[in-house]
Design a protein around this motif. Sequence first.
Motif, mmCIF file in Angstrom:
data_model
loop_
_atom_site.group_PDB
_atom_site.id
_atom_site.type_symbol
_atom_site.label_atom_id
_atom_site.label_comp_id
_atom_site.label_asym_id
_atom_site.label_seq_id
_atom_site.Cartn_x
_atom_site.Cartn_y
_atom_site.Cartn_z
ATOM 1 N N PRO A 149 -15.877 8.631 3.423
ATOM 2 C CA PRO A 149 -16.387 9.571 4.415
ATOM 3 C C PRO A 149 -15.870 10.156 5.582
ATOM 4 O O PRO A 149 -14.487 9.545 6.083
ATOM 5 C CB PRO A 149 -17.574 8.465 4.777
ATOM 6 C CG PRO A 149 -17.641 7.251 4.056
ATOM 7 C CD PRO A 149 -16.063 7.243 3.496
ATOM 8 N N ASN A 150 -16.340 11.170 6.095
ATOM 9 C CA ASN A 150 -15.544 11.573 7.153
ATOM 10 C C ASN A 150 -15.947 10.852 8.494
ATOM 11 O O ASN A 150 -16.960 10.355 8.483
ATOM 12 C CB ASN A 150 -16.050 13.308 7.311
ATOM 13 C CG ASN A 150 -14.856 14.083 8.368
ATOM 14 O OD1 ASN A 150 -13.979 13.372 8.645
ATOM 15 N ND2 ASN A 150 -15.455 15.347 8.407
ATOM 16 N N THR A 156 -20.111 12.404 3.270
ATOM 17 C CA THR A 156 -19.263 12.091 2.039
ATOM 18 C C THR A 156 -19.050 13.248 1.232
ATOM 19 O O THR A 156 -20.269 14.239 1.388
ATOM 20 C CB THR A 156 -19.792 10.987 1.407
ATOM 21 O OG1 THR A 156 -21.113 11.554 0.770
ATOM 22 C CG2 THR A 156 -19.861 9.822 2.006
ATOM 23 N N LEU A 157 -18.052 13.549 0.406
ATOM 24 C CA LEU A 157 -17.884 14.483 -0.896
ATOM 25 C C LEU A 157 -18.273 13.369 -1.986
ATOM 26 O O LEU A 157 -17.741 12.198 -1.785
ATOM 27 C CB LEU A 157 -16.606 14.869 -0.669
ATOM 28 C CG LEU A 157 -16.245 16.232 0.053
ATOM 29 C CD1 LEU A 157 -14.859 16.648 -0.002
ATOM 30 C CD2 LEU A 157 -17.293 17.273 0.067
ATOM 31 N N SER A 158 -18.538 14.040 -3.065
ATOM 32 C CA SER A 158 -18.721 13.079 -4.036
ATOM 33 C C SER A 158 -17.364 13.280 -4.800
ATOM 34 O O SER A 158 -16.653 14.107 -4.819
ATOM 35 C CB SER A 158 -19.960 13.847 -5.111
ATOM 36 O OG SER A 158 -19.551 15.085 -5.554
ATOM 37 N N ILE A 176 -6.702 11.698 0.355
ATOM 38 C CA ILE A 176 -7.987 11.249 0.526
ATOM 39 C C ILE A 176 -8.061 10.143 1.406
ATOM 40 O O ILE A 176 -7.281 9.002 0.838
ATOM 41 C CB ILE A 176 -8.975 11.172 -0.686
ATOM 42 C CG1 ILE A 176 -8.725 12.271 -1.552
ATOM 43 C CG2 ILE A 176 -10.427 10.522 -0.270
ATOM 44 C CD1 ILE A 176 -9.728 13.439 -1.045
ATOM 45 N N ASP A 177 -8.450 9.945 2.776
ATOM 46 C CA ASP A 177 -8.424 8.954 3.670
ATOM 47 C C ASP A 177 -9.672 8.182 3.276
ATOM 48 O O ASP A 177 -11.055 8.593 3.783
ATOM 49 C CB ASP A 177 -7.962 9.458 4.981
ATOM 50 C CG ASP A 177 -8.158 8.341 5.961
ATOM 51 O OD1 ASP A 177 -8.476 7.276 5.804
ATOM 52 O OD2 ASP A 177 -7.908 8.648 7.193
ATOM 53 N N GLU A 178 -9.665 6.869 2.679
ATOM 54 C CA GLU A 178 -11.061 6.251 2.361
ATOM 55 C C GLU A 178 -11.190 5.204 3.346
ATOM 56 O O GLU A 178 -11.584 3.820 3.005
ATOM 57 C CB GLU A 178 -10.848 5.938 0.970
ATOM 58 C CG GLU A 178 -10.939 7.124 -0.134
ATOM 59 C CD GLU A 178 -11.159 6.669 -1.315
ATOM 60 O OE1 GLU A 178 -11.110 5.524 -1.872
ATOM 61 O OE2 GLU A 178 -11.458 7.521 -2.206
ATOM 62 N N ALA A 179 -10.915 5.123 4.667
ATOM 63 C CA ALA A 179 -11.035 4.012 5.593
ATOM 64 C C ALA A 179 -12.278 3.496 5.620
ATOM 65 O O ALA A 179 -12.584 2.290 5.792
ATOM 66 C CB ALA A 179 -10.733 4.617 7.180
ATOM 67 N N TYR A 180 -13.579 4.219 5.235
ATOM 68 C CA TYR A 180 -15.063 3.840 5.193
ATOM 69 C C TYR A 180 -15.371 3.544 3.865
ATOM 70 O O TYR A 180 -16.871 3.579 3.722
ATOM 71 C CB TYR A 180 -15.718 4.667 6.190
ATOM 72 C CG TYR A 180 -15.018 4.622 7.531
ATOM 73 C CD1 TYR A 180 -15.223 3.581 8.444
ATOM 74 C CD2 TYR A 180 -14.405 5.735 8.102
ATOM 75 C CE1 TYR A 180 -14.587 3.670 9.825
ATOM 76 C CE2 TYR A 180 -13.674 5.872 9.547
ATOM 77 C CZ TYR A 180 -14.071 4.688 10.230
ATOM 78 O OH TYR A 180 -13.596 4.806 11.526
ATOM 79 N N VAL A 181 -14.515 3.946 2.977
ATOM 80 C CA VAL A 181 -15.361 4.248 1.572
ATOM 81 C C VAL A 181 -16.032 2.937 0.878
ATOM 82 O O VAL A 181 -17.180 3.210 0.244
ATOM 83 C CB VAL A 181 -14.062 4.268 0.241
ATOM 84 C CG1 VAL A 181 -13.408 3.280 0.120
ATOM 85 C CG2 VAL A 181 -14.884 5.113 -0.630
ATOM 86 N N ARG A 287 -22.505 7.387 5.619
ATOM 87 C CA ARG A 287 -22.111 6.233 4.628
ATOM 88 C C ARG A 287 -21.011 5.471 5.043
ATOM 89 O O ARG A 287 -20.237 4.872 4.234
ATOM 90 C CB ARG A 287 -21.939 6.963 3.281
ATOM 91 C CG ARG A 287 -22.704 7.820 2.457
ATOM 92 C CD ARG A 287 -24.268 7.005 2.296
ATOM 93 N NE ARG A 287 -25.267 8.032 2.301
ATOM 94 C CZ ARG A 287 -25.480 8.403 1.103
ATOM 95 N NH1 ARG A 287 -24.867 8.291 -0.092
ATOM 96 N NH2 ARG A 287 -26.728 9.215 1.030
ATOM 97 N N ALA A 288 -20.874 5.413 6.263
ATOM 98 C CA ALA A 288 -19.975 4.543 6.782
ATOM 99 C C ALA A 288 -20.554 3.292 7.605
ATOM 100 O O ALA A 288 -21.517 3.002 7.793
ATOM 101 C CB ALA A 288 -18.942 5.488 7.784
#
Length: 351
Positions: A149-150, A156-158, A176-181, A287-288
């Motif tokens: 998520p940004n 989010t992007l799917s 893709i920075d997925e710090a909060y994925v 979504r974070a």
Amino acid sequence: MSFFSKKYSNLKPYTPGEQPQDKKYIKLNTNENPFGLSIKVRREIMKNAKKFQLYPDPEAKKLRRVISSLYAIPIECIMLSNGSDEVLNFLFQGFCDNGAVFADITYGFYPVYASLHKVEYRTIPLDSDFRIKKEDYFNAKSTIFIANPNAPTGLTLSLKDIRDVLDNNKDSLVVIDEAYVDFGAESAVRLIKEYDNLVVVQTFSKSRSLAGLRLGMVFASRDIISQLNTLRYSVNPYNVNYAALAAGYAIIRSNSHTLEQCQKIINIREWTVKELEKLGFYVTDSRANFIFARSDKIAGEELYLKLKDRGILIRHFNTPRIEDFNRISIGDSYNMKRFVEAVKDILREYK
Ligand SMILES: *Cc1c(COP(=O)(O)O)cnc(C)c1O
């Protein structure tokens, strides 16, 4: 007389969220995990203390092996870093000969690393709903950085959108920075096997309660990981310390505990969103482990200051387009109730 290199005289460093030491605050400002490490993980760190006089394994084999089996990604496609910030730094340093592109509103460290390494960058405005429009990133001709998520929007992007960005950038690297994925987005890690222009960065700081020990991980093709290692071995082969390796190992081995904690945070997030909406706030569909909210009744900065007076810290950004908003990290239910009560109380003066 200044001894500081001229090439850095205009560098504007990143401003981290406050970590005040003056009194005890309810800290909802830096997206730390409210629950902390399990007893098991804490014991594992203590058990390893007797080896702290030794340098840690620079290849971090033991930890990379368990990450490899958890994510079903070959071990040669994984590198560890001192927080994910370190690997983001390497990516700006070594993979941006054609410049960089990222959203106008996103993680504040991207422009800092770009300036540090004299990387020319262009920002792409989020649309009026603060969403990333994937088409804007097609044929970028530069290295793309997308937080998903940004931050600080939580949007989010799917995975399909990310595939489209990758397919339309065959000659450019996509980070893709997925710090909060782990708080509710789709991870692109498994796409590593399909796309050699993809880099996925993750961190133990948020979903895995380890912000204080600094541990990040990056997934990419064997070639890219080997090039990242060239940079890492040119700076600090022991970038991940013994305690972080031991903690990381124990955390990955108890992944179900991580997933449970994330679900708790998601539930508390949904509760908090509903409460703020009842108070008339506009809240993005985050979504974070934070929410991003604005009220017509009170300016963003004012709410931030009033809450600080009451011992509750949230994050306000003095940035165009988002000055009216605040980012609120999700704490435990007790603290989120106190937060909502304080907001109600403050709003009474703003009818
Ligand atoms: C927190 C954060 C990071 C960095 O976290 P580390 O603590 O350095 O691992 C990276 N990207 C985003 C978007 C973040 O919010």
